[in-house]
Design a protein around this motif. Sequence first.
Motif, mmCIF file in Angstrom:
data_model
loop_
_atom_site.group_PDB
_atom_site.id
_atom_site.type_symbol
_atom_site.label_atom_id
_atom_site.label_comp_id
_atom_site.label_asym_id
_atom_site.label_seq_id
_atom_site.Cartn_x
_atom_site.Cartn_y
_atom_site.Cartn_z
ATOM 1 N N TYR A 40 0.849 -1.188 0.000
ATOM 2 C CA TYR A 40 0.000 0.000 0.000
ATOM 3 C C TYR A 40 0.886 1.240 0.000
ATOM 4 O O TYR A 40 1.949 1.256 0.620
ATOM 5 C CB TYR A 40 -0.889 0.019 1.245
ATOM 6 N N THR A 42 0.669 5.725 0.095
ATOM 7 C CA THR A 42 -0.125 6.942 0.197
ATOM 8 C C THR A 42 0.812 8.143 0.235
ATOM 9 O O THR A 42 1.997 8.015 0.515
ATOM 10 C CB THR A 42 -1.011 6.929 1.459
ATOM 11 N N ASN A 43 0.290 9.291 -0.079
ATOM 12 C CA ASN A 43 1.010 10.545 0.140
ATOM 13 C C ASN A 43 0.008 11.591 0.582
ATOM 14 O O ASN A 43 -1.188 11.303 0.712
ATOM 15 C CB ASN A 43 1.820 10.968 -1.094
ATOM 16 N N LEU A 50 -0.115 8.749 -7.146
ATOM 17 C CA LEU A 50 -0.564 7.460 -6.625
ATOM 18 C C LEU A 50 -1.143 6.597 -7.739
ATOM 19 O O LEU A 50 -0.899 5.381 -7.794
ATOM 20 C CB LEU A 50 -1.593 7.664 -5.514
ATOM 21 N N THR A 61 -3.667 1.751 -3.532
ATOM 22 C CA THR A 61 -3.560 3.164 -3.180
ATOM 23 C C THR A 61 -4.848 3.746 -2.599
ATOM 24 O O THR A 61 -4.789 4.633 -1.760
ATOM 25 C CB THR A 61 -3.167 4.003 -4.415
ATOM 26 N N VAL A 65 -6.268 5.188 5.406
ATOM 27 C CA VAL A 65 -4.917 5.038 5.935
ATOM 28 C C VAL A 65 -4.921 4.450 7.348
ATOM 29 O O VAL A 65 -4.148 3.544 7.660
ATOM 30 C CB VAL A 65 -4.176 6.400 5.926
#
Length: 280
Positions: A40, A42-43, A50, A61, A65
């Motif tokens: 996985y 994330t940003n 992504l 993605t 979270v």
Amino acid sequence: MFGQQGGIKLKAVFIGAGSMAEAIIAGGLKSGALQAENTYVTNRSDAIRLNELANQFGIQTGYEVESVLQEADVIVLAMKPKDAAAGLEAIQSSINEHSVVISLLAGVGIDFIEKTIGKPCSIIRAMPNTSAAVGKSATAIALNELVTAEQHQSAIDLFAAIGLAITVDESQMDAVTAVSGSGPAYIYYVAEVMQKAGEELGLDHETAKSLIIQTLLGAADMLSVSDGQAAALRKAITSEGGTTEAAIRTFDEMNVKEAISAGVKEAAVQSKRLGAAYQC
């Protein structure tokens, strides 16, 4: 390995989606250290980035979270170092104590990560370099006392997928940053100067570039099969009165050796300065 352990697929979460995260994901998937369905990323805000990674690697993605972090076996901190405090505080409550946290954050010490997370957790600090993009990184890792032998070996396996991986004491990380973290830039600097000189001597751009690249590749291979004895290799091709001797003599007269040594040491000092912001 992180990707699969005793037939059980393990979950890895990358916080940050930059080039280093991409290189590690690519290498980990190729080697089997990671598995796409359980990787996985994330940003903070770049959905386009992504989507690029999801399309390229088949990784995950679009998720909540907090929930995926709670189930994560591996959490890779790949955000910018300046975002370390805010990033860690944002995910702190979702980190489970059975996860191993791998930090790629230059200058950010294990003590700072431990204090910010605020609960017992296995933490591995890693310093790869940009050659990870071609599977040739030199990566050093340092561990806190909660890292198990199995987690340690899994980290070695993961970073071995993008090049060389070695374990050091955390006190050596500033030296690692100066030697191998910044090291590719030093080589590019030398190549840049060599290319300019070659062109000034009459070589066309592409010819000079090709000759320099092959020379660097060959020299690296020679070092790798000669126990790293750079001085001995240099002396072997520096015949008295020859062209190499003339170049080396000029370098010495202009204190090139001292300049390079001073630059590497200053990089280590700067690493300490940057890390001072994250002292507990």
